[in-house]
Design a protein around this motif. Structure first.
Motif, PDB file in Angstrom:
ATOM      1  N   ALA A   1       0.852  -1.185   0.000  1.00  0.00           N
ATOM      2  CA  ALA A   1       0.000   0.000   0.000  1.00  0.00           C
ATOM      3  C   ALA A   1       0.890   1.238   0.000  1.00  0.00           C
ATOM      4  CB  ALA A   1      -0.924   0.009   1.216  1.00  0.00           C
TER       5      ALA A   1
ATOM      6  N   TYR B   1      -6.299   0.073   7.265  1.00  0.00           N
ATOM      7  CA  TYR B   1      -5.904  -0.782   6.144  1.00  0.00           C
ATOM      8  C   TYR B   1      -5.631  -2.214   6.618  1.00  0.00           C
ATOM      9  CZ  TYR B   1      -2.814  -2.966   2.742  1.00  0.00           C
ATOM     10  OH  TYR B   1      -2.232  -3.866   1.883  1.00  0.00           O
TER      11      TYR B   1
ATOM     12  N   LYS C   1      -8.284  -4.503   4.779  1.00  0.00           N
ATOM     13  CA  LYS C   1      -7.723  -4.550   3.424  1.00  0.00           C
ATOM     14  C   LYS C   1      -8.397  -5.591   2.532  1.00  0.00           C
ATOM     15  CE  LYS C   1      -3.752  -7.223   5.131  1.00  0.00           C
ATOM     16  NZ  LYS C   1      -2.263  -7.196   5.258  1.00  0.00           N
TER      17      LYS C   1
ATOM     18  N   LYS D   1     -10.011  -0.906  -1.045  1.00  0.00           N
ATOM     19  CA  LYS D   1      -8.744  -0.645  -1.724  1.00  0.00           C
ATOM     20  C   LYS D   1      -8.236   0.775  -1.494  1.00  0.00           C
ATOM     21  CE  LYS D   1      -9.257  -3.982  -5.481  1.00  0.00           C
ATOM     22  NZ  LYS D   1      -9.268  -4.178  -6.952  1.00  0.00           N
TER      23      LYS D   1
ATOM     24  N   PHE E   1      -8.325   4.131   1.325  1.00  0.00           N
ATOM     25  CA  PHE E   1      -8.618   4.539   2.699  1.00  0.00           C
ATOM     26  C   PHE E   1      -8.386   6.046   2.805  1.00  0.00           C
ATOM     27  CE2 PHE E   1      -7.807   0.122   2.655  1.00  0.00           C
ATOM     28  CZ  PHE E   1      -8.558  -0.441   3.684  1.00  0.00           C
TER      29      PHE E   1
ATOM     30  N   ASN F   1      -4.310   0.733  -1.971  1.00  0.00           N
ATOM     31  CA  ASN F   1      -3.762  -0.602  -2.105  1.00  0.00           C
ATOM     32  C   ASN F   1      -2.895  -0.629  -3.363  1.00  0.00           C
ATOM     33  OD1 ASN F   1      -3.831  -3.523  -3.180  1.00  0.00           O
ATOM     34  ND2 ASN F   1      -4.641  -3.735  -1.111  1.00  0.00           N
TER      35      ASN F   1
END
Length: 205
Positions: free
Chosen positions: A94, A117, A121, A125, A127, A142
């Motif tokens: 990420a 995350y 996760k 995808k 945040f 991500n």
């Protein structure tokens, strides 16, 4: 591996002075943001330089930071993010995107995004920090979306990706109301300095 990307390559046209070197409490803005990143939970830090690269390298301690140079910085912020994403390690899971002109972002928001995350996760995808219904910065992506960043038109911001993947966004509650506060002009800078002096960046949360 989670990577923080700081974008510090822009022309600062409206500011008429390099934003990364603006004074905040006797230190450059870039130095202040780097300190927040260093004490956060990120595994590595990328700084993208371009305009006034030599001045920044002379005045800012970039020890322990991976410096990426965007020679096409005049093409805008998206080109700088693309330069960093191209340089990411295959182990990166990420990355966080933070333009240098968001001076009141702290390690607390960064850590909140990373915690979210790690917990969600498999469900999301993207945040994004949210305070009182308003979305701020930085944004965590991500690494599966790296190709989306690299395929952006240079005139298109990452907002297009956020809109495209709106069903896979996780809003992360934060208490810092200044994650949306950016600065493009000298008036913006003066306002941010007032906030900085009033609350102190470590105390905004």
């Amino acid at each position: 591996m989670i990577t923080q990307i700081l974008l510090a390559a822009g022309l600062s046209t409206r500011m008429k002075s390099p934003k990364p070197l603006l004074d905040f409490g006797g230190r450059s803005l870039l130095s202040c943001l780097l300190e927040e990143c260093h004490i956060s939970a990120v595994d590595e830090i990328f700084v993208v330089l371009g305009h006034e690269k030599e001045k920044i390298l002379e005045q800012v301690d970039l020890s322990g930071v991976h410096v990426v140079v965007n020679n096409q910085y005049e093409d805008g912020q998206t080109s700088s993010l693309q330069c960093a994403v191209r340089d990411l390690s295959p182990e990166t899971e990420a990355f966080l995107n933070l333009p240098v002109d968001h001076p009141l972002v702290t390690h607390k928001e960064i850590d909140s995004l990373i915690e979210a995350y790690q917990a969600h996760k498999s469900e999301a995808k993207i945040f994004v920090p949210e305070c009182e219904g308003v979305l701020g910065r930085p944004v965590l992506f991500n690494s599966s979306l790296a190709h989306e960043v690299l395929n952006l038109d240079l005139k298109s911001p990452t907002n297009g990706i956020i809109e495209r993947y709106h069903r896979e966004i996780h809003r992360v509650p934060v208490t810092n109301p200044y994650t949306t506060k950016d600065m493009d002009t000298p008036d913006d800078y003066r306002e941010c300095i007032k906030l900085w002096n009033k609350v102190g960046v470590r105390d905004v949360c």
